[in-house]
Design an enzyme around this catalytic site. Structure first.
Site, PDB file in Angstrom:
ATOM      1  CE  LYS A 285      -3.784  -2.489   2.124  1.00  0.00           C
ATOM      2  NZ  LYS A 285      -4.516  -2.906   3.324  1.00  0.00           N
TER       3      LYS A 285
ATOM      4  CD  GLN B 203      -3.451  -4.408   6.578  1.00  0.00           C
ATOM      5  OE1 GLN B 203      -3.360  -3.453   5.820  1.00  0.00           O
ATOM      6  NE2 GLN B 203      -4.059  -5.530   6.235  1.00  0.00           N
TER       7      GLN B 203
ATOM      8  CG  ASP C  31      -9.989  -0.333   4.752  1.00  0.00           C
ATOM      9  OD1 ASP C  31      -9.727  -0.629   3.572  1.00  0.00           O
ATOM     10  OD2 ASP C  31      -9.307  -0.691   5.727  1.00  0.00           O
TER      11      ASP C  31
END
Ligand code: NAP
Length: 311
Positions: free
Chosen positions: A53, A97, A120
């Site tokens: 990422k 995460q 997200d």
């Protein structure tokens, strides 16, 4: 006849190039989108994802920073990290995460992320915005699937779509996106009766199950579009034979690495489908590309800048 392969790498490259151009324009106007990734502890798989990422951010010109609280961090410690990132104006996107260590209340942490920075798309506010068709941030993998369908000119409106899997991360949001795009949507799961018969109705079949090669030809209507979200490592020889017997390329990978990556869809399905996403190289590459796109989207929405409509 075998299916058209929907090349996720190619579509992801297109999206990254578009995002890079947008970032360049925004940066020239003094607004460089920024993403903060929070990685708690040392989960090797998570470290690999986060590295990917951060690298993707660099490639498209997004500012990025990584926060790495210790494995022993408490819910309170992480709430403080999130509060600080929520406060900082130069941070447009916050990604926590998962999974978090067991002592941390994950739901509390995800709820603490400012919905405007929730790249997200997991915050209940964004879930609600999606289900009521208001602009918001959409989870990356489902958003990527819609890009694959649209850019490959697969008709959606009026089509029968069956989604197998009902997770908050993939199954539910892709079902909602397909419904919003006027498909007739059915969601299957582990309690669905006669799942293969349900799936045979599908013009678009999305498999997000986490079971290697579960979707065989018995689940398919000839000519259907198949989106394989699954990412499963197969290390068992008998299972490998069930999926890839006679496939020299896979045999080579299996022999050298001791395992191979397979989706939720059995490779035999490619002979019957109209179009199919491969694994690897299908849905996977879109997930990071859409994270980049979401970061730019968040930066624009927070500043009231009108957006380019994608595809
Ligand atoms: P998940 O949270 O474990 O959900 C799996 C879903 O599949 C559940 O709804 C479950 O039903 C259903 N299911 C499990 N076994 C089934 C069976 N035998 N028959 C019918 N339904 C069954 O998984 P997820 O996070 O959605 O991920 C699904 C897969 O996609 C995994 O392989 C994951 O690695 C992959 N993935 C890939 C990407 C990417 O970027 N390509 C991103 C995310 C996930 P119940 O609800 O009834 O238990």
């Amino acid at each position: 006849m075998s299916a058209t392969v929907l090349d996720g790498n190619k579509i992801a490259r297109e999206i990254r190039a578009e995002v890079a151009a947008e970032v360049k324009t925004m940066s020239a106007a003094g607004v460089r989108p920024g993403l903060a990734v929070v990685l708690v502890g040392h989960n090797p798989a998570s470290e690999v994802y986060v590295r990917g990422k951060v690298r993707a951010c660099e490639e498209v010109g997004i500012y990025s920073e990584k926060h790495t609280p210790a494995r022993s961090a408490s819910t309170e410690d992480l709430m403080q990290v999130i509060a600080e990132l929520n406060r900082r104006d130069e941070i447009d996107g916050i990604l926590v995460q998962l999974p978090l260590p067991s002592q941390v209340e994950s739901k509390k942490i995800l709820l603490a992320v400012d919905p405007a920075k929730d790249v997200d798309g997991f915050h209940p506010m964004n879930v609600g915005l999606l289900s009521t068709q208001r602009p918001g941030l959409v989870p990356c993998t489902p958003a990527g699937i819609m890009e694959i369908l649209r850019r490959s000119r697969i008709p959606i409106a009026g089509q029968e779509a069956v989604v197998v899997g009902r997770s908050d991360i993939v199954g539910k949001p892709i079902a909602m996106l397909l419904l919003n795009a006027n498909a007739t949507v059915t969601v299957g799961h582990s309690k669905t009766r006669d799942l293969s018969q349900v799936c045979r109705r599908a013009d678009i079949l999305v498999a997000a199950i986490g079971r290697a090669g579960m979707i065989t030809r018995d689940y398919l209507k000839r000519g259907a579009t198949v989106i394989d979200v699954g990412m499963n490592q197969v290390a068992d020889r008998a299972e490998f034979e069930r999926l890839f017997a006679g496939n020299a390329k896979r045999e080579e990978i299996f022999r050298t690495k001791g395992s191979t990556l397979v989706g939720d869809v059995h490779p035999e399905v490619a002979e019957l489908a109209g179009a199919i996403t491969p694994v690897p190289g299908g849905v996977g590459p879109l997930t990071i590309a859409m994270l980049m796109a979401n970061t730019v989207r968040a930066a624009k929405m927070r500043r009231g800048v009108p957006e380019l409509s994608r595809a």
